[in-house]
Design an enzyme around this catalytic site. Structure first.
Site, mmCIF file in Angstrom:
data_model
loop_
_atom_site.group_PDB
_atom_site.id
_atom_site.type_symbol
_atom_site.label_atom_id
_atom_site.label_comp_id
_atom_site.label_asym_id
_atom_site.label_seq_id
_atom_site.Cartn_x
_atom_site.Cartn_y
_atom_site.Cartn_z
ATOM 1 C CE1 TYR A 160 -3.871 2.302 0.599
ATOM 2 C CE2 TYR A 160 -2.468 3.250 2.289
ATOM 3 C CZ TYR A 160 -3.558 3.538 1.236
ATOM 4 O OH TYR A 160 -4.313 4.402 1.733
ATOM 5 C CG ASP A 255 6.050 3.343 0.967
ATOM 6 O OD1 ASP A 255 6.517 3.917 1.851
ATOM 7 O OD2 ASP A 255 4.584 3.050 0.184
ATOM 8 C CE LYS A 283 2.607 5.114 8.685
ATOM 9 N NZ LYS A 283 1.208 5.054 8.864
#
Length: 443
Positions: A160, A255, A283
């Site tokens: 994702y 990613d 994050k």
């Protein structure tokens, strides 16, 4: 009261009483927010039941609207690597808030964190701050296309990269076919430029390059997947992708929204000794505030506006609150020589001891772990791609989730998500977690 959920677990009346305030809040939210939540996984659709509304967090713990407390294994889906409301980070935020929340103009702080990150992460010279991981990955793809002057990208099933149109594509009937949109609103024109492959299947990727010679701009991958559960690269998969991209003139994009500054200070590039052309972050680099970033070598990043022709902009990019919290978080980690050893040891203990308890109960399971990311699959086979993750017993996971929730352990509400361990989880919290697993009734 109307409970907006798919199903309630057994003893539903007791369940609703324990979460009476959360139930009322969800019912109210459902009137004004689509599905009652601002991000789909929060709705507990996968596991059933009423989503728990949180009101505070501190250290290793969350407290919900009904004053129940939980040991937290989500940690805001990764950012709270130090634990919640770390006092040093909180102090920095208070100091910055007094100076201003957002200026819409450059600040020295943006350069300070950019310099810190580029000096500590392999193979990047420049970094552009944005406001989310979705924005980071979307921008990295646009930059890759602008740099290579090619249109197609390769992504992997189960990975994702945010909800940008290019990423909401499912595989066609074969490895070399064009993708098809799997979300209304994504056009077939967008879908045709996204090619799908199976995670850990280098032959499929080679096949895609053969059938799309000279057309693939980039391969984007979670170097350790966290969105089909924790799934690790196998058999030098990342190294082989690097070689394949070099051979075909395509960029390799890591990613690292989840893995950056979590697997190691240099992320997956450091752990696996693989150089990516572009890297996306999120994050941890915001210390719990909204943030994203993408980074790469000068020759690629120089194509970004205002220096180059590839356009990207954002009013809140480099927001001073996020930059301040992120920089302090990174500095704390950097200055603690034993940080990653300690964090990984905690995760290793959880992996080993949970596995022992489940084995004693004769429950088929597989635990995948890398660094401070881990997942429990109720499965007898290895889990190395999305197909295998789907074959796990997700009904059993849902039962596991709710029983642990009742015991004060907050796991991700989906069998397709990784657990994120924080440094605030100590021996006490480990013991509480293991006791909850021992109470798990397998039926």
């Amino acid at each position: 009261m109307i409970i907006r959920c798919q199903h309630i677990t057994k003893n539903s009346q007791l369940f609703i009483m324990k979460y009476q305030r959360s139930s009322a809040l969800f019912d109210e939210a459902y009137k004004y927010i689509p599905g009652g939540v601002n991000s789909p996984v929060r709705a507990f659709k996968s596991v059933g039941g009423v989503p728990v509304f949180m009101k505070s967090a501190n250290g290793a713990y969350l407290t919900d609207a009904d004053d129940n407390t939980y040991v937290d294994y989500i940690n805001s889906w990764g950012p709270a690597i130090l634990g919640h409301t770390h006092p040093e980070v909180l102090e920095e935020l208070k100091m910055q808030a007094e100076k201003g929340f957002s200026f819409g103009a450059p600040t020295e702080l943006e350069t300070e964190i950019a310099k810190f990150i580029t000096e500590n992460v392999p193979n990047i010279d420049q970094i552009r701050m944005v406001s989310s991981g979705t924005e980071a990955c979307m921008s990295a793809i646009r930059l890759a296309r602008g740099f290579t002057k090619r249109d197609k990208i390769v992504k992997f099933e189960g990975c994702y990269h945010g909800h940008s149109d290019s990423f909401l594509i499912k595989a066609g009937s074969g490895a070399a076919t064009f993708g098809n949109p799997n979300s209304p609103g994504v056009t077939e024109g967008t879908a045709k430029d996204t090619l799908n492959a199976r995670y850990n299947d280098i032959e499929q990727v080679e096949d895609l390059f053969r059938h799309n010679e000279g057309q693939i701009a980039a391969v984007i991958i979670e170097p350790v997947a966290g969105n089909m559960g924790c799934v690790l690269p196998e058999n030098d998969f990342l190294q082989k992708l690097r070689t394949l991209c070099d051979k075909n003139g395509a960029l390799l994009i890591f990613d690292e929204v989840m893995t950056g500054f979590r697997l190691a200070f240099g992320g997956a590039q450091e752990v696996y000794s693989v150089k990516a052309d572009l890297v996306t972050f999120g994050k941890v680099i915001g210390g719990g505030l909204p943030v994203g970033a993408f980074a790469g070598r000068n020759e690629i990043m120089d194509h970004l506006a205002p220096k180059g022709a590839v356009y990207q902009a954002g009013t809140l990019s480099g927001n001073p609150l996020a930059m301040r919290a992120g920089l302090k978080t990174l500095q704390i980690i950097k200055n603690d020589a034993g940080f990653f050893e300690r964090l990984n040891k905690t995760t290793e203990i959880l992996d080993r001891e949970i596995g022992k308890i489940l084995s004693e109960k004769s429950i088929p399971h597989r635990i995948n772990r890398k660094g401070s990311m881990m997942s429990v699959f109720f499965h007898i086979k290895s889990v190395s791609n999305f197909d295998e993750a789907q074959q796990a017993n997700h009904s059993l996971f849902n039962n596991f989730f709710h029983q642990l929730l009742k015991s004060g352990i907050y796991l991700p509400p989906s069998g397709y998500e990784t657990y994120f361990i924080s440094d605030a989880i100590k021996e006490k919290e480990i013991d509480m977690t293991l006791e909850a697993v021992r109470k798990f009734e397998y039926s």
